[in-house]
Design a protein around this motif. Structure first.
Motif, PDB file in Angstrom:
ATOM      1  N   PRO A  23       0.719  -1.228  -0.108  1.00  0.00           N
ATOM      2  CA  PRO A  23      -0.090   0.064  -0.112  1.00  0.00           C
ATOM      3  C   PRO A  23       0.850   1.542  -0.160  1.00  0.00           C
ATOM      4  N   HIS A  24       1.795   1.322   0.694  1.00  0.00           N
ATOM      5  CA  HIS A  24       2.810   2.430   0.567  1.00  0.00           C
ATOM      6  C   HIS A  24       3.382   2.973  -0.486  1.00  0.00           C
ATOM      7  N   ALA A  25       3.504   1.893  -1.489  1.00  0.00           N
ATOM      8  CA  ALA A  25       4.361   2.152  -2.848  1.00  0.00           C
ATOM      9  C   ALA A  25       3.254   2.238  -4.048  1.00  0.00           C
ATOM     10  N   THR A  26       2.045   2.310  -3.782  1.00  0.00           N
ATOM     11  CA  THR A  26       1.189   2.256  -4.866  1.00  0.00           C
ATOM     12  C   THR A  26      -0.147   3.583  -4.733  1.00  0.00           C
ATOM     13  N   ALA A  27      -0.564   4.106  -5.968  1.00  0.00           N
ATOM     14  CA  ALA A  27      -1.448   4.930  -5.792  1.00  0.00           C
ATOM     15  C   ALA A  27      -2.814   4.334  -5.168  1.00  0.00           C
ATOM     16  N   LEU A  28      -3.225   3.038  -5.606  1.00  0.00           N
ATOM     17  CA  LEU A  28      -4.064   2.508  -4.931  1.00  0.00           C
ATOM     18  C   LEU A  28      -4.154   2.472  -3.419  1.00  0.00           C
ATOM     19  N   GLY A  29      -2.866   2.095  -3.210  1.00  0.00           N
ATOM     20  CA  GLY A  29      -2.797   1.677  -1.673  1.00  0.00           C
ATOM     21  C   GLY A  29      -2.731   3.017  -0.734  1.00  0.00           C
ATOM     22  N   LYS A  30      -2.229   4.197  -1.489  1.00  0.00           N
ATOM     23  CA  LYS A  30      -2.241   5.562  -0.811  1.00  0.00           C
ATOM     24  C   LYS A  30      -3.683   6.020  -0.538  1.00  0.00           C
ATOM     25  N   ALA A  31      -4.520   5.644  -1.540  1.00  0.00           N
ATOM     26  CA  ALA A  31      -5.799   6.223  -1.553  1.00  0.00           C
ATOM     27  C   ALA A  31      -6.588   5.546  -0.657  1.00  0.00           C
TER      28      ALA A  31
END
Length: 255
Positions: A135-143
């Motif tokens: 999650p910390h390295a992806t746009a989906l994860g940060k959203a």
């Protein structure tokens, strides 16, 4: 064939009773409502408490549904209803943007990809459904992390793995990035997971505004960013429009 297991039937009846109740219930109330001996009701409630399906309020000694059971219900929505409601909008987003589309939800500290639409061209692509992303390295994860206090708190104590020199590995820096996501309403990932790739994602909301997933596009950096590295705002608009559309279908009134 073996017959039904009585203890499981009774446990299910207790869970249904608690779900229908407007407040917490005591052992005596559960027992009398279901015609059970008080000791039997107490034993089942203690077992359900041990696995997280019910919780006991210490001051009153009464019981209510537990977080683990509620999480199961949310997971069902994420993986099934979320995917079924989002399929048409994901297809439309891929056609409109010309990029690959993924829909994800949080699962045990990772992003589970529940739907994936290929980029609409003839290039060779691999299906990502079922993949678990950091999650910390992806746009989906940060959203998703930006709107999940428990997940964000978990990552504060976790070691954030670097996937490239641009991966955010400092918890405080990640916290600032998530605050920006909340302010903007969308997240980006620029060569944080894979060199040469970028992504844009926005949260999907259900009833009451609860974030139940995220939808995003991914592709080559040169198509997603200008010469200064700023995200393509037209793509951002496409993603946000798709997220709003899915959210409306899921009953999010604010959209």
């Amino acid at each position: 064939m073996p017959g039904p297991v009585q203890s499981i039937e009774r446990a299910a009846a207790i869970l249904r009773l608690l779900a229908r109740s407007s407040g917490r219930l005591g052992v005596g109330e559960v027992a009398s409502s279901l015609g059970l001996a008080r000791g039997t009701a107490h034993g089942i409630l203690r077992t359900l408490e041990r696995v997280g399906f019910v919780e006991q309020d210490e001051p009153t000694g009464k019981y209510q549904l537990g977080a683990a059971l509620l999480h199961l219900g949310t997971s069902y929505l994420d993986v099934n209803e979320l995917r079924s409601r989002a399929i048409n909008w994901a297809d439309a987003l891929a056609a409109r943007s010309g990029e690959a589309v993924r829909i994800g939800t949080l699962l045990d500290g990772k992003v589970l990809v529940v739907h994936h639409v290929f980029r609409p061209d003839d290039t060779l692509q691999a299906m990502d459904i079922g993949s678990l992303l950091p999650p910390h390295a992806t746009a989906l994860g940060k959203a998703l992390l930006a709107h999940d206090a428990n997940a964000a708190a978990y990552l504060q104590g976790a070691e954030l793995e670097p996937f490239s020199r641009r991966t955010i590995t400092n918890p405080r820096e990640l916290g600032r990035a998530l605050a920006r996501v909340r302010d903007l309403g969308w997240a980006t990932e620029i060569e944080e997971m894979s060199i040469g790739e970028a992504a844009i994602a926005a949260p999907i909301r259900g009833y009451g505004g609860l974030v139940v997933g995220a939808i995003g596009v991914s592709g080559a950096v040169e198509r997603f960013c200008d010469t200064k590295g700023a995200p393509n705002l037209e793509l951002v608009g496409y993603v946000r429009d798709a997220a709003r559309a899915v959210s409306r279908d899921l009953g999010a009134s604010r959209w």
